[in-house]
Design a protein around this motif. Structure first.
Motif, mmCIF file in Angstrom:
data_model
loop_
_atom_site.group_PDB
_atom_site.id
_atom_site.type_symbol
_atom_site.label_atom_id
_atom_site.label_comp_id
_atom_site.label_asym_id
_atom_site.label_seq_id
_atom_site.Cartn_x
_atom_site.Cartn_y
_atom_site.Cartn_z
ATOM 1 N N TYR A 136 0.805 -1.229 0.000
ATOM 2 C CA TYR A 136 0.000 0.000 0.000
ATOM 3 C C TYR A 136 0.834 1.274 0.000
ATOM 4 O O TYR A 136 0.305 2.370 -0.018
ATOM 5 C CB TYR A 136 -1.012 -0.005 1.163
ATOM 6 C CG TYR A 136 -0.457 -0.322 2.525
ATOM 7 C CD1 TYR A 136 0.056 0.687 3.337
ATOM 8 C CD2 TYR A 136 -0.457 -1.619 3.010
ATOM 9 C CE1 TYR A 136 0.559 0.410 4.593
ATOM 10 C CE2 TYR A 136 0.047 -1.918 4.270
ATOM 11 C CZ TYR A 136 0.548 -0.896 5.059
ATOM 12 O OH TYR A 136 1.050 -1.189 6.309
ATOM 13 N N VAL A 142 2.448 1.668 -7.470
ATOM 14 C CA VAL A 142 2.024 0.819 -8.585
ATOM 15 C C VAL A 142 0.623 0.319 -8.278
ATOM 16 O O VAL A 142 0.207 0.284 -7.133
ATOM 17 C CB VAL A 142 2.940 -0.403 -8.779
ATOM 18 C CG1 VAL A 142 4.349 0.026 -9.085
ATOM 19 C CG2 VAL A 142 2.915 -1.300 -7.555
ATOM 20 N N ASN A 143 -0.121 -0.007 -9.318
ATOM 21 C CA ASN A 143 -1.426 -0.635 -9.131
ATOM 22 C C ASN A 143 -1.493 -1.880 -9.992
ATOM 23 O O ASN A 143 -0.796 -1.990 -10.991
ATOM 24 C CB ASN A 143 -2.558 0.326 -9.485
ATOM 25 C CG ASN A 143 -2.732 1.401 -8.426
ATOM 26 O OD1 ASN A 143 -2.437 2.560 -8.662
ATOM 27 N ND2 ASN A 143 -3.164 0.997 -7.248
ATOM 28 N N THR A 144 -2.348 -2.811 -9.552
ATOM 29 C CA THR A 144 -2.399 -4.112 -10.196
ATOM 30 C C THR A 144 -3.788 -4.383 -10.756
ATOM 31 O O THR A 144 -4.788 -4.056 -10.119
ATOM 32 C CB THR A 144 -2.046 -5.218 -9.181
ATOM 33 O OG1 THR A 144 -0.816 -4.886 -8.551
ATOM 34 C CG2 THR A 144 -1.924 -6.567 -9.861
ATOM 35 N N PHE A 176 -12.308 3.388 -4.409
ATOM 36 C CA PHE A 176 -11.639 2.865 -3.211
ATOM 37 C C PHE A 176 -10.220 3.412 -3.022
ATOM 38 O O PHE A 176 -9.876 3.932 -1.962
ATOM 39 C CB PHE A 176 -11.622 1.334 -3.267
ATOM 40 C CG PHE A 176 -11.165 0.688 -1.991
ATOM 41 C CD1 PHE A 176 -12.060 0.444 -0.969
ATOM 42 C CD2 PHE A 176 -9.837 0.323 -1.810
ATOM 43 C CE1 PHE A 176 -11.654 -0.154 0.213
ATOM 44 C CE2 PHE A 176 -9.419 -0.272 -0.624
ATOM 45 C CZ PHE A 176 -10.326 -0.509 0.383
ATOM 46 N N GLY A 177 -9.419 3.312 -4.073
ATOM 47 C CA GLY A 177 -8.028 3.754 -3.966
ATOM 48 C C GLY A 177 -7.913 5.242 -3.651
ATOM 49 O O GLY A 177 -7.068 5.660 -2.865
ATOM 50 N N GLU A 233 -10.184 7.063 -2.099
ATOM 51 C CA GLU A 233 -10.616 7.266 -0.710
ATOM 52 C C GLU A 233 -9.480 6.964 0.258
ATOM 53 O O GLU A 233 -9.265 7.690 1.227
ATOM 54 C CB GLU A 233 -11.795 6.348 -0.382
ATOM 55 C CG GLU A 233 -13.140 6.955 -0.687
ATOM 56 C CD GLU A 233 -14.257 5.967 -0.409
ATOM 57 O OE1 GLU A 233 -14.215 5.311 0.650
ATOM 58 O OE2 GLU A 233 -15.143 5.847 -1.260
ATOM 59 N N MET A 234 -8.772 5.879 -0.016
ATOM 60 C CA MET A 234 -7.672 5.501 0.869
ATOM 61 C C MET A 234 -6.570 6.551 0.850
ATOM 62 O O MET A 234 -5.847 6.721 1.811
ATOM 63 C CB MET A 234 -7.091 4.138 0.449
ATOM 64 C CG MET A 234 -8.007 2.974 0.677
ATOM 65 S SD MET A 234 -8.467 2.800 2.404
ATOM 66 C CE MET A 234 -10.238 2.952 2.310
ATOM 67 N N GLN A 235 -6.460 7.270 -0.280
ATOM 68 C CA GLN A 235 -5.449 8.325 -0.370
ATOM 69 C C GLN A 235 -5.989 9.665 0.100
ATOM 70 O O GLN A 235 -5.361 10.690 -0.085
ATOM 71 C CB GLN A 235 -4.951 8.453 -1.807
ATOM 72 C CG GLN A 235 -4.225 7.223 -2.296
ATOM 73 C CD GLN A 235 -3.839 7.366 -3.749
ATOM 74 O OE1 GLN A 235 -2.762 7.820 -4.071
ATOM 75 N NE2 GLN A 235 -4.741 6.992 -4.634
ATOM 76 N N LYS A 236 -7.208 9.639 0.660
ATOM 77 C CA LYS A 236 -7.831 10.827 1.243
ATOM 78 C C LYS A 236 -8.026 11.946 0.221
ATOM 79 O O LYS A 236 -7.831 13.121 0.528
ATOM 80 C CB LYS A 236 -6.989 11.353 2.420
ATOM 81 C CG LYS A 236 -6.655 10.323 3.471
ATOM 82 C CD LYS A 236 -7.487 10.554 4.701
ATOM 83 C CE LYS A 236 -7.298 9.545 5.810
ATOM 84 N NZ LYS A 236 -6.844 8.218 5.501
ATOM 85 N N ARG A 274 -10.336 0.786 -11.920
ATOM 86 C CA ARG A 274 -10.030 0.877 -10.498
ATOM 87 C C ARG A 274 -8.539 1.118 -10.277
ATOM 88 O O ARG A 274 -8.148 1.788 -9.321
ATOM 89 C CB ARG A 274 -10.464 -0.423 -9.810
ATOM 90 C CG ARG A 274 -10.404 -0.373 -8.316
ATOM 91 C CD ARG A 274 -10.925 -1.641 -7.698
ATOM 92 N NE ARG A 274 -10.036 -2.762 -7.958
ATOM 93 C CZ ARG A 274 -10.168 -3.956 -7.380
ATOM 94 N NH1 ARG A 274 -11.167 -4.175 -6.547
ATOM 95 N NH2 ARG A 274 -9.330 -4.931 -7.654
ATOM 96 N N ALA A 275 -7.721 0.576 -11.181
ATOM 97 C CA ALA A 275 -6.284 0.799 -11.068
ATOM 98 C C ALA A 275 -5.891 2.138 -11.686
ATOM 99 O O ALA A 275 -5.152 2.920 -11.095
ATOM 100 C CB ALA A 275 -5.534 -0.342 -11.742
ATOM 101 N N ASN A 294 -6.094 5.866 -10.087
ATOM 102 C CA ASN A 294 -5.083 6.349 -9.150
ATOM 103 C C ASN A 294 -3.893 7.002 -9.852
ATOM 104 O O ASN A 294 -2.987 7.489 -9.193
ATOM 105 C CB ASN A 294 -4.573 5.180 -8.304
ATOM 106 C CG ASN A 294 -5.697 4.499 -7.557
ATOM 107 O OD1 ASN A 294 -6.276 5.085 -6.655
ATOM 108 N ND2 ASN A 294 -6.027 3.289 -7.951
ATOM 109 N N PRO A 340 -1.283 5.666 -11.435
ATOM 110 C CA PRO A 340 -0.021 5.130 -10.919
ATOM 111 C C PRO A 340 1.097 5.370 -11.917
ATOM 112 O O PRO A 340 0.850 5.639 -13.090
ATOM 113 C CB PRO A 340 -0.308 3.639 -10.790
ATOM 114 C CG PRO A 340 -1.313 3.367 -11.862
ATOM 115 C CD PRO A 340 -2.154 4.611 -11.957
#
Ligand SMILES: Nc1ncnc2c1ncn2[C@@H]1O[C@H](COP(=O)(O)OP(=O)(O)OP(=O)(O)O)[C@@H](O)[C@H]1O
Ligand SMILES: [Mg+2]
Lengths: 303, 360
Positions: B75, B79-81, B100-101, B103-106, B148-149, B152, B154
């Motif tokens: 995390y 990189v994203n998968t 989701f990603g 949100e996790m990164q605010k 979804r990847a 972000n 990446p």
């Protein structure tokens, strides 16, 4: 919904389920109706039931005395459920994440104590918790004596309160806490097993997906693992909460005279007071609360 | 330090006695479409998981954008998968999955909403945000996994056989789409596949793997035209292997005698000694067929079998007692006028540089 295509098929279906239907009607539904009918009756002078139709028994339930006991029952059942969840979920998680060949061994270890009779196991807790029980023998015995000797070797003021505390046994027996301990012990597997089933089914590659998307361990748990194993949490909670609400043996043995639950009220109405109508009414109130609680819980759990 | 998106330096991963990745060194450029190609079990997924941080290397180092990763958890890696089975969160809607990603990164709510709808537009799934993954087709789920990847942004996107579960037609369409998308967003793609055709059509560069090792790294053309080993030549496309012994040298060419009767002249790209056992590799489409010998280099043969496959016709031609080669001819003309019937004697001819000398 399955649609029954023809009359013949409907008859065959009826034939197949008739044994269980018969069982349910004769041994479950009829007695239930009987209890429901009695709950509107009146106690006869020498016990027995006078068949009148009144709501007196239900009104009597709302007496502060019974309401307080009912409140305590709800509190004890809720506390039992929460503690079972806090202990049982991590345990289920631990077992479900072991290599497959270890899992059954752990589940077996969990179940082994439950091959002993429930009454015997609850009685064992009585031996542990009572004033002259295992814990208090240590508390007022070895611990007290040890402190006494330490205070002679090192005369410091800090020993004084400790010595005073260990001079008398702890009040464990006869409290709500004792009942909760007994109930948690008794119903823990009912929490662990559904949680285990849900966690075991969970696809842990989803945790990798969450971590790939910048979720740390806590966030992965709260956002992915927990919501996806909620079915186990809901099922386990219901399986613990409902029997805890109706508990009778555990409060009877561990609650002493002071701490009683609604199950003890029902028991004493049927056995000691021979007031069948009031006992029936209390039973029905309890059943209604259980039913309502279960419905609400499943409804919210689904979302 | 140059700007490599990903660098593996002598990275190995052992699972007990299994060596899944064996001293792999790779340097992947920024913005490159890089494929890991190899048969099942050769360590492609494990290599990808090492980069993503789901596994830590037993030995060696991994750098992402020039930074040594060490034990950095997944995390915290830029990189994203895109997972092979997509790994969409089944309890969340498409919107929630893609968000989701972020949100996790605010990221702020308004920005999340905008970026999610942008990326759903980009993967051609607008207005699907409210659905659950189970309500989408396989191809649509694949796009959600991609969205979804990608949302972000990446530096590097890792894709593990992302098209593996799709049917052939959808797969072909998605190959083009994915390549186009990669060019547009300019993100480095590390793409795992066991499909050589997919790797050839999509990649800037390919690493061919076997038994945890990287055998050859190169552009699709290099890999196809100049395979470094028999395994690579065999795995990528179709190849005829003619086994023989070095019997002579003429300028930059060596003479290889096959089955003791047939002499082939092959460019000597590697040092070989007299009497060495070697393999000559020739692609079926590099061979032309002639009724009369076009020159002294031509090799005689007899047609054993003719297989019509639509776009081409494949001939199995016996050169010597034991050696049969496959020749592929495009069906340019209509009808069977250009065909050679089984039993026909004819002559085979190829450009000298089409034949590759490999060690046996
Ligand atoms: N967690 C693990 N424990 C033990 N062995 C593993 C583990 N993961 C992979 N392996 C082994 O490592 C080797 C490489 O596996 P990997 O999944 O990287 O192959 P792959 O190239 O992705 O294959 P495929 O094309 O079938 O997906 C295999 O032999 C596999 O059995
Ligand atoms: Mg794989």
């Amino acid at each position: 919904m399955t649609h029954i295509r023809s009359r013949r098929e409907a008859l065959r279906l009826l034939f197949l389920i008739s044994p269980s239907l018969f069982w349910l009607i004769v041994f479950f539904f009829v007695p239930l109706l009987l209890v429901f009918a009695i709950s509107f009756g009146e106690r006869g002078t020498y016990g027995g039931v006078r068949w009148v139709l009144n709501l007196e028994n239900y009104r009597r339930f709302f007496d502060p005395l019974y309401l307080r006991i009912f409140g305590r029952t709800l509190y004890i059942a809720a506390a039992t459920t929460i503690i079972c969840l806090l202990v049982g979920y991590p345990l289920a998680y631990f077992i479900a994440t072991r290599p497959p060949r270890w899992r059954n061994a752990f589940l077996l270890l969990l179940m082994i104590p439950f091959w002993t009779n429930f009454l015997v196991r609850t009685y064992a807790w009585l031996l542990i918790l009572r004033d002259k029980g295992l814990i208090n023998t240590f508390w007022t015995g070895s611990l007290h004596m040890g402190l006494l000797q330490l205070s002679r070797l090192l005369p410091l003021p800090i020993w004084e309160p400790l010595l005073r505390a260990t001079a008398n046994p702890l009040t464990l027996f006869g409290t709500d806490g004792a009942i909760i301990i007994g109930l948690v012990y008794g119903w823990l597997p009912d929490m662990v097993l559904p949680c285990y089933a849900a966690i075991e089914r969970f696809d842990f590659s989803l945790v990798e997906a969450a971590q790939d998307l910048y979720a740390n361990r806590r966030q992965s748990f709260l956002r992915v693992i927990l919501p996806m194993t909620m079915s186990g949490v809901v099922a386990g909670s219901v399986l613990v909460f409902i029997p805890s609400l109706g508990a009778y043996v555990t409060p009877d043995l561990l609650g002493g005279a002071k701490s009683i639950m609604i199950g003890n009220v029902i028991y004493s109405q049927f056995m000691a007071a021979r007031d069948y109508p009031f006992g029936s009414a209390v039973s029905f109130v309890l059943m209604a609360v259980m039913l309502a609680g279960t419905l609400i819980y499943f409804r919210t759990g689904r979302e | 330090m140059s700007t490599y998106a990903i660098q593996l330096k002598d990275a190995s991963k052992h699972f007990g006695s299994v060596i899944a990745v064996d001293r792999v060194s790779l340097s992947i450029h920024d913005g490159e479409f890089f494929s890991l190609l190899g048969p099942s079990g050769c360590g492609k997924t494990t290599t990808l998981r090492l980069i993503a941080g789901f596994e830590l290397p037993t030995q060696g180092d991994i750098y992402i954008c020039g930074e040594l990763q060490g034990e950095t958890p997944p995390y915290r890696r830029p990189v994203n998968t895109v997972f092979q089975n997509y790994a969409l969160f089944p309890h969340m809607t498409i919107f929630q999955n893609v968000a989701f990603g972020l949100e996790m990164q605010k990221v702020a709510r308004a920005e999340i909403r905008q970026r999610v709808s942008e990326v759903l537009e980009m993967v051609r799934l607008p207005g699907m945000g409210g659905r659950k993954p189970s309500q989408l087709s396989g191809g649509q789920q694949q796009r959600v996994a991609l969205a979804r990847a990608l949302v972000n942004r990446p530096r590097v996107l890792l894709l593990d056989e992302p098209l593996g579960a799709l049917d052939l037609k959808l797969r072909k369409a998605m190959q083009l789409e994915l390549k186009e998308l990669q060019r547009r967003v300019g993100i480095t793609f590390v793409y795992v596949t066991h499909d050589q055709e997919e790797a050839l059509t999509m990649s800037d560069r390919i690493a061919v793997m076997q038994h945890g090792r990287v055998l050859q790294v190169g552009t699709p053309e290099q890999i196809y035209e100049q395979p470094a080993s028999r395994f690579v030549a065999d795995f990528i496309g179709e190849t005829n292997f003619l086994e023989g012994q070095v019997k002579g040298r003429r300028g930059s060419e060596v003479a290889v005698v096959v089955d003791g009767v047939l002499t082939l002249h092959v460019p000597a790209e590697r040092a070989v000694g007299m009497e060495d056992e070697v393999t000559v590799a020739i692609r079926p489409e590099k061979i032309s067929l002639h009724a009369e010998p076009p020159d002294a280099q031509a090799v005689p043969g007899v047609v054993e079998e003719v297989i019509y496959t639509g776009t081409d016709t494949r001939y199995l031609i016996r050169l010597t007692g034991q050696t049969i080669v496959t020749v592929r001819q495009q069906n340019v003309a209509v009808g069977s006028s250009a065909c050679f019937a089984p039993g026909t004697r004819l002559y085979l001819r190829w450009q000298p540089e089409s034949a590759r000398l490999l060690m046996a």
